[in-house]
Design a protein around this motif. Structure first.
Motif, mmCIF file in Angstrom:
data_model
loop_
_atom_site.group_PDB
_atom_site.id
_atom_site.type_symbol
_atom_site.label_atom_id
_atom_site.label_comp_id
_atom_site.label_asym_id
_atom_site.label_seq_id
_atom_site.Cartn_x
_atom_site.Cartn_y
_atom_site.Cartn_z
ATOM 1 N N THR A 229 0.867 -1.174 0.000
ATOM 2 C CA THR A 229 0.000 0.000 0.000
ATOM 3 C C THR A 229 0.905 1.225 0.000
ATOM 4 O OG1 THR A 229 -1.523 -1.286 1.340
ATOM 5 C CG2 THR A 229 -1.967 1.062 1.148
ATOM 6 N N ILE B 149 1.537 4.973 -0.710
ATOM 7 C CA ILE B 149 0.729 6.176 -0.951
ATOM 8 C C ILE B 149 1.592 7.405 -1.195
ATOM 9 C CG2 ILE B 149 -1.242 5.287 0.346
ATOM 10 C CD1 ILE B 149 -0.437 6.905 2.706
ATOM 11 N N THR C 72 3.555 2.054 3.826
ATOM 12 C CA THR C 72 2.500 3.077 3.817
ATOM 13 C C THR C 72 2.975 4.333 4.550
ATOM 14 O OG1 THR C 72 0.943 1.253 3.957
ATOM 15 C CG2 THR C 72 0.070 3.468 4.272
ATOM 16 N N LEU D 91 4.355 7.975 2.948
ATOM 17 C CA LEU D 91 3.672 9.220 3.310
ATOM 18 C C LEU D 91 4.663 10.233 3.880
ATOM 19 C CD1 LEU D 91 0.958 10.713 3.686
ATOM 20 C CD2 LEU D 91 0.824 9.738 5.962
ATOM 21 N N PHE E 231 -2.418 11.689 -4.534
ATOM 22 C CA PHE E 231 -3.392 11.116 -3.611
ATOM 23 C C PHE E 231 -4.650 10.679 -4.351
ATOM 24 C CE2 PHE E 231 -0.766 13.649 -0.657
ATOM 25 C CZ PHE E 231 -0.339 12.592 0.134
ATOM 26 N N ILE F 284 -4.518 7.202 -5.806
ATOM 27 C CA ILE F 284 -4.784 6.039 -4.946
ATOM 28 C C ILE F 284 -6.211 5.544 -5.189
ATOM 29 C CG2 ILE F 284 -4.938 5.237 -2.572
ATOM 30 C CD1 ILE F 284 -3.011 7.531 -1.813
ATOM 31 N N ILE G 212 -9.110 -0.599 3.279
ATOM 32 C CA ILE G 212 -8.237 0.554 3.012
ATOM 33 C C ILE G 212 -8.893 1.479 1.991
ATOM 34 C CG2 ILE G 212 -6.007 1.265 2.091
ATOM 35 C CD1 ILE G 212 -4.854 -1.302 3.145
ATOM 36 N N ILE H 26 -10.199 5.439 2.295
ATOM 37 C CA ILE H 26 -9.831 6.606 1.487
ATOM 38 C C ILE H 26 -11.089 7.272 0.930
ATOM 39 C CG2 ILE H 26 -8.525 7.375 -0.519
ATOM 40 C CD1 ILE H 26 -6.620 5.064 0.021
ATOM 41 N N LEU I 295 -4.460 11.755 8.442
ATOM 42 C CA LEU I 295 -3.741 10.719 7.691
ATOM 43 C C LEU I 295 -2.443 10.369 8.408
ATOM 44 C CD1 LEU I 295 -4.064 9.174 5.059
ATOM 45 C CD2 LEU I 295 -2.752 10.949 3.925
ATOM 46 N N MET I 296 -1.746 11.418 8.848
ATOM 47 C CA MET I 296 -0.467 11.213 9.528
ATOM 48 C C MET I 296 -0.677 10.443 10.834
ATOM 49 S SD MET I 296 2.586 11.805 8.895
ATOM 50 C CE MET I 296 3.406 10.597 9.911
ATOM 51 N N ALA J 184 -1.002 6.867 10.298
ATOM 52 C CA ALA J 184 0.315 6.281 10.040
ATOM 53 C C ALA J 184 1.096 6.114 11.341
ATOM 54 C CB ALA J 184 1.080 7.147 9.056
ATOM 55 N N ILE K 27 1.087 2.698 13.187
ATOM 56 C CA ILE K 27 2.060 1.668 12.810
ATOM 57 C C ILE K 27 3.377 1.959 13.527
ATOM 58 C CG2 ILE K 27 3.257 0.594 10.888
ATOM 59 C CD1 ILE K 27 0.952 1.710 9.112
ATOM 60 N N ILE L 72 -2.989 -4.667 6.060
ATOM 61 C CA ILE L 72 -1.817 -3.869 5.701
ATOM 62 C C ILE L 72 -0.543 -4.629 6.028
ATOM 63 C CG2 ILE L 72 -1.272 -2.599 7.829
ATOM 64 C CD1 ILE L 72 -1.461 -0.049 6.075
#
Lengths: 368, 306, 370
Positions: A94, A96, A157, A161, A291, A294, B95, B99, B228-229, B232, B235, B304
């Protein structure tokens, strides 16, 4: 089952293929109709006319020759960015970060053009070199993401980013610093590459060659992913990395190659933004195409060739958005809402595949 | 670098960590819950933006910012359960739907948020915890919004619950192995829908912090990708609620480096200072990530990491 | 003709008010075909952003009031080929024959290329970029020199600061922004030789969290007056108020946002230009290629003084406004930049094109443009 295939092999294959095709067309079309219905309700609640809306959508997206060109031009970067997501997706990643590769690719093309253009290198040499630089830098940038994933286990991912933000910082740093054209007063930019080094339009249209490049690449990548050992290996890895390793597939090479291809696609999109549109690199390269790509890829089910029509659909929404704003007095966010509804419904419709008897192979009837 | 300058920067980073981290914290905690149950909701940016708009609008109309926070949470539940329900259908990719929900949530927020850009809504009051200090910067840094503590509390509760409670066990088991959960008589889809809805609630509250506390107003550029950040960062935090807090604080502190350095006159290369949170996070990930350890901590059903 | 235009617009207003729901046919939508001048306005952000775009959109209402002019508007158009396509779509699908492009980055290459492609359409762009020698004659520029109002901000700020540090949150180091920063400094120094300006660049036109962080960092560093040049100054002004420091606004009136600390603010007066355009269009005359101005021709203004303005600051600021109306120069040379080089060798007129290329921060400003 075996008996059937030996009895009527040709007819069955044809019919099965046809049914599969019909399913692949009917479900998305149905989903689009449902989205249109939901959105119409939304408009009715606001006291706006859905009929007007969709008439304008058609007129702005496809209704005139200008509209079609507008749509296709907007689709060009989306095709390339859609591919940039689709190829890593096939190997199970994935990724992005296409936006960052686009920005750095475009920037590199503009940067390498500075000495070449001032040195008087002919455009026939400079232009391919610029495109190569964009693809190489974009490819390397996203290739790092693949390598980090494979060698260090860094999740692709999040790293892609993060690297997007870093790429934008690098571009801004140089564009407003060392590589700034002193003449670019109120919009810091690199030196203009000049008319002679710009990519022209497809003859008879106003659409730049990036569209053609996108379509050719989509076909080439479709062949690569479905007809070659490389593509087979990549898809096996995407399906089950452990099995792929066990079979002795060069998983690391495949991962890095797929991410590098993705980066090269996005970098090429950046090249066309610079060489066909802006004529220089500046902050306008950060336009969100990466973006949007995607979603394009997801709606195309990561199928390189299908990326093309999906990107065109996106292009038409963008192309007609302005007309709708102007004629219906609606804010620009209307297009966002419509897009959101289309995405959600289209993705939900995935669940319908295999649910309708009419699209399934008629093994039972053929046998009698 | 003189002591005064260093102190200014450190105080700014402390203040930045506290001010900027809260929305990251809420979104990351919400996402941790969702991911622990075996789903990814990449669309929490949509919840964050919609939450920010709804909170501001409700606070403006009712005059009560805490009602705004609640309403933001409810809007997050709405988006979250939509995601949860849709992804419970077979063959639908979580996923991708995430989005799409991001696009939908931001679209709705922008569409209905136009009339609220200009007015001033009542904001959440901060707790002035720095009264003991003479340093104005430090006093400001310690003007802490209650939501910051709520976030830490939520993290502690989640951390405890994952390890010790029946609910926590059910969520973790659903996330690690669907067959095992079914064998225990758990309905995985119900658990996931609930987890995504609650995760959506937390993200919505994070949005309320943006519009009602810091920076404390509603406009379309308010989030610029923070949701979005934050997803992330989950993870990065390896699905551990406590590490989510650390990650959010670190990210907030790093974000304060750029403005702080410029405020003391060090501004060459400010684009890189401004990108410090991203650069720092990437380096920590490269330095610390090993496939084995992160794979061990990742929920097994997560698409993921599969 | 004029009458027809008016009645038509009345109908359109009814449609826009929501009376027209599903029943109205396509023809009842906004359609510009009835007017002589179809004016397409393009904005880079939302029209109600409480800043740059809103300042334009509000002033645009004046043009909407001209009987033979129909205004069509598009917001959130990025500075990519999207803006070229938007303008072209206005021309091709709406019949627009006058385009007002209101963002810096629209000009080159987009406005220039389209002006060449559509010689019958007039283009006007909101920045002093049109060049009579090289650019098409159907293009042009209009601009308000906001730095004059920022100079006045600086005068008031210079008398308001006790730490002698004025904080400035800036988006990008481009000449227009740099000129505003330098003008704040020169204004402050004109009344307070000890005054300095501390600048923080956020790197983005709109990035609320970083703007708030920048405002806080400046307050932490001891600045007790804050001002800014970003698209939407709301966050900076509110943060300043929350920190208990004074503030000067930008783009539009932010006075209500800071009931305690607001001093004054720099505002464009696009309506002066748009009124002139409106009169010319109503009379059927051509628009000039280049319009620019400041205090002497009523193209900028300062926000009415807030509670943060002391009587002496008001007095000095009013005097500065009178001086600017009399075209007294701001940049009185020689002046050095903050690296010690002489960058302004002599005294320049406030509208001298040399100043349009400003790429330095003057001595007294702390900050770097790279």
């Amino acid at each position: 089952m075996t008996a059937v295939t030996t009895d009527t092999p040709v007819r069955l294959t044809d019919s099965t293929k046809l049914r599969a095709w019909a399913e692949a067309v009917a479900i998305p079309v149905g989903a689009l109709l449902v989205s249109a219905l939901i959105f119409s309700l939304f408009l009715l609640l606001l006291g706006k006319s859905p009929v007007d809306y969709f008439q304008l959508l058609w007129r702005g997206g496809f209704g005139t020759s200008f509209s079609i060109q507008n749509t296709l031009q907007r689709a060009a970067p989306l095709i390339l960015c859609g591919l940039a997501f689709a190829i890593p997706a096939q190997i199970g990643l994935t990724m992005i970060g296409a936006e960052g590769a686009l920005v750095l690719g475009g920037f590199s093309a503009a940067a390498i053009a500075v000495p070449l253009v001032s040195g008087g290198v002919p455009s026939i040499l400079t232009m391919p070199l610029m495109a190569l630089a964009a693809m190489a830098v974009g490819g390397a940038w996203i290739g790092i993401v693949g390598w980090l994933r494979h060698a260090r286990g860094v999740n692709e991912t999040i790293s892609s980013l993060l690297m997007t933000y870093i790429a934008i910082a690098i571009m801004n740093f140089f564009v407003e610093g060392a590589l700034r054209d002193p003449g670019s007063a109120n919009k810091p930019s690199t030196m203009p590459i000049g008319e002679d080094y710009m990519v022209g339009s497809i003859p008879g249209t106003d659409i730049h060659w990036g569209l053609a490049a996108g379509i050719v690449l989509a076909i080439a990548l479709q062949v690569l992913m479905t007809r070659t050992t490389f593509g087979f290996g990549a898809r096996v890895t995407g399906g089950n990395p452990r099995a792929a390793l066990a079979q002795g597939l060069p998983v690391g090479t495949l991962v890095v190659a797929c991410t590098a291809i993705a980066g090269a696609c996005a970098g090429l999109a950046g090249y066309y933004e610079v060489a066909a549109i802006h004529g220089q690199a500046n902050a306008s390269l950060v336009a969100g195409y990466g973006f949007t790509g995607i979603l394009v890829s997801f709606l195309a089910r990561h199928n390189p060739v299908v990326v093309v029509p999906v990107a065109i659909m996106f292009g038409s929404i963008a192309a007609s958005g302005g007309l709708i704003q102007r004629r219906m007095d609606m804010p620009d966010a209307t297009a966002l809402v419509l897009q959101g509804i289309i995405f959600v419904v289209l993705l939900t419709s995935e669940t319908l595949y295999g649910r309708f008897a009419i699209f399934q192979p008629r093994t039972g009837t053929e046998r009698t | 670098m003189s002591d005064g300058i260093l102190a200014t920067i450190l105080i700014s980073m402390l203040g930045g960590a506290i001010r900027v981290s809260t929305p990251f914290m809420f979104v990351a905690l919400g996402e941790t819950l969702t991911e622990k149950s075996g789903r990814i909701n990449l669309g929490l940016e949509g919840n964050l933006v919609l939450g920010a708009m709804v909170a501001y609008a409700v606070s403006y109309h009712t005059g009560n910012p805490w009602l705004g926070v609640l309403a933001a949470g409810v809007s997050g539940v709405f988006l979250g359960s939509m995601h949860g329900l849709i992804c419970s259908l077979p063959r639908v990719n979580d996923i991708a739907v995430g989005i799409a929900m991001m696009s939908f949530g931001t679209g709705v927020a922008f569409f209905f948020g136009k009339p609220y850009i200009q007015p001033s809504a009542p904001r959440l009051e901060a707790l002035p915890l720095g009264g003991w200090s003479d340093n104005a910067g430090l006093r400001q840094a310690l003007d802490i919004n209650p939501l910051f503590f709520v976030g830490i509390l939520v993290a502690l509760v989640m951390w405890w619950a994952f390890a010790n409670s029946r609910w926590g066990l059910i969520v973790r088991m659903t996330g690690d192995s669907e067959p095992a959960a079914r064998a225990m008589g758990v309905q995985p889809y119900q658990v996931r829908i609930a987890s995504t809805a609650i995760g959506g609630f937390l993200a919505g509250v994070g949005g309320a912090f943006l519009s009602l506390s810091y920076p404390g107003s509603w406009n379309e550029g308010l989030s610029s990708g923070q949701g979005l950040m934050a997803v992330a960062l989950v993870i990065f935090a390896r699905w551990n609620p406590l590490r989510c807090i650390v990650a959010a604080l670190l990210f907030g502190a790093a974000g304060a480096i750029g403005p702080a350095l410029q405020s003391v006159g060090i501004s060459q290369g400010y684009y890189f200072f401004n990108a410090a949170p991203y650069i720092l996070t990437l380096f920590i990930m490269i330095a610390s990530a090993r496939s084995s350890s992160s794979a061990r901590e990742a929920p097994g059903e997560l698409s993921i990491t599969k | 003709m004029a009458n027809y235009g008016v009645s038509r617009r009345t109908l359109l207003k009814a449609g826009a008010a929501g009376l027209a729901s599903t029943a109205l046919p396509l023809g009842a939508m906004r359609s510009a075909q009835a007017a002589d001048v179809i004016l397409g306005a393009v904005y880079v952000g939302p029209r109600d952003d409480f800043g740059w775009n809103q300042a334009h959109a509000v002033a645009m209402d004046i043009l909407k009031g001209v009987p033979n002019v129909e205004v069509i508007e598009e917001e959130n158009v990025p500075e990519t080929d999207a803006v070229a396509k938007s303008m072209e779509s206005m021309i091709n699908l709406d019949g627009a024959n006058l385009i007002l492009a209101t963002s810096f980055g629209y000009y080159n290459p987009f406005v220039v290329d389209l002006a060449k492609k559509y010689p019958d359409v007039q283009f006007r762009h909101a920045a002093p970029l049109w060049n009579a020698d090289t650019d098409p004659k159907n293009a042009g520029s209009y601009f308000c020199y906001l730095n004059q109002a920022h100079y006045v901000d600086g005068v008031a700020a210079g008398l308001s600061t006790t730490t002698n540090k004025i904080g400035f949150v800036a988006a990008k180091p481009i000449p227009t922004v740099l000129s505003n920063i330098n003008s704040v400094l020169l204004g402050a120094r004109s009344v307070n030789p000890e005054a300095t300006v501390q600048v923080i660049f956020t790197g983005e036109w709109s990035m609320p969290v970083r703007e708030a962080e920048a405002a806080n960092a400046l307050a932490d560093a001891g600045c007790d007056v804050l001002t800014c040049h970003v698209d939407g100054p709301k966050v900076v002004i509110e943060t300043a108020e929350a920190r208990g420091v004074k503030s000067c606004g930008h783009n539009a009136s932010q006075a209500p946002l800071a009931p305690k600390g607001f001093i004054t603010g720099a505002e464009y007066k696009w309506e002066t230009i748009y009124t002139m355009y409106a009169d010319l269009l109503a009379a059927g005359e051509e628009l000039p290629n280049f319009v620019a101005g400041g205090y002497h021709n009523d193209m900028v203004r300062n926000t009415p003084y807030g509670a943060g303005a002391t009587p002496e600051a008001i007095k000095a600021a009013d005097a500065a406004i009178e001086a600017l109306k009399a075209e007294e120069p701001i940049y009185v040379g020689p002046l050095k930049d903050n690296k010690g080089n002489v960058v302004i060798d002599k005294t320049y007129d406030n509208y001298d094109p040399t100043l349009d290329g400003m790429n330095y921060l003057l001595e007294g400003v702390s900050g770097s443009i790279t």
